[in-house]
Motif scaffolding. Structure first.
Motif, PDB file in Angstrom:
ATOM      1  N   SER A   1       0.836  -1.189   0.000  1.00 22.42           N
ATOM      2  CA  SER A   1       0.000   0.000   0.000  1.00 22.42           C
ATOM      3  C   SER A   1       0.878   1.249   0.000  1.00 22.42           C
TER       4      SER A   1
ATOM      5  N   ASP B   1      -0.224   4.247   0.021  1.00 23.28           N
ATOM      6  CA  ASP B   1      -0.792   5.182   0.985  1.00 23.28           C
ATOM      7  C   ASP B   1      -0.263   4.897   2.388  1.00 23.28           C
ATOM      8  N   ALA B   2      -0.181   3.634   2.753  1.00 20.25           N
ATOM      9  CA  ALA B   2       0.324   3.259   4.075  1.00 20.25           C
ATOM     10  C   ALA B   2       1.797   3.634   4.212  1.00 20.25           C
TER      11      ALA B   2
ATOM     12  N   ARG C   1       3.385   6.009   2.554  1.00 21.41           N
ATOM     13  CA  ARG C   1       3.447   7.469   2.625  1.00 21.41           C
ATOM     14  C   ARG C   1       3.097   7.952   4.027  1.00 21.41           C
ATOM     15  N   TRP C   2       2.048   7.341   4.618  1.00 23.06           N
ATOM     16  CA  TRP C   2       1.647   7.711   5.965  1.00 23.06           C
ATOM     17  C   TRP C   2       2.783   7.433   6.946  1.00 23.06           C
TER      18      TRP C   2
ATOM     19  N   SER D   1      -3.774  -3.327   0.493  1.00 25.50           N
ATOM     20  CA  SER D   1      -4.641  -2.193   0.179  1.00 25.50           C
ATOM     21  C   SER D   1      -6.053  -2.626  -0.206  1.00 25.50           C
TER      22      SER D   1
ATOM     23  N   MET E   1      -5.838   0.161   7.473  1.00 23.97           N
ATOM     24  CA  MET E   1      -4.525  -0.323   7.070  1.00 23.97           C
ATOM     25  C   MET E   1      -4.199  -1.530   7.940  1.00 23.97           C
TER      26      MET E   1
END
Length: 75
Positions: free
Chosen positions: A2, A4-5, A7-8, A32, A38
């Motif tokens: 993921s 997004d994960a 990046r977080w 994802s 997450m």
């Protein structure tokens, strides 16, 4: 994986580099397809293998990440 994960995880400030690396490694394990949450379940050995950190460091980092609220043990 993921993005997004990951990046977080990279955006989180105030962590020791060893704990942040574990958080990023865990984020790389997020599926994802699980929806908005997450979720991941990497073994300690997998985190050892992909980070190159020793098991004690991994376990200490996971404990600290839990205490700080970055991750949650779902059982």
């Amino acid at each position: 994986m993921s993005f997004d994960a990951i990046r977080w995880a990279l955006a989180q400030a105030g962590l020791k580099s060893s704990a942040k690396f574990v958080l990023v490694a865990m984020a790389d394990c997020v599926n994802s397809e699980d929806g908005p949450e997450m979720l991941c379940w990497p073994s300690a050995q997998h985190l050892v293998d992909i980070t190159g950190q020793d098991r004690k460091t991994i376990l200490e980092s996971v404990k600290r990440l839990r205490e700080l609220g970055y991750i949650e043990d779902t059982g």
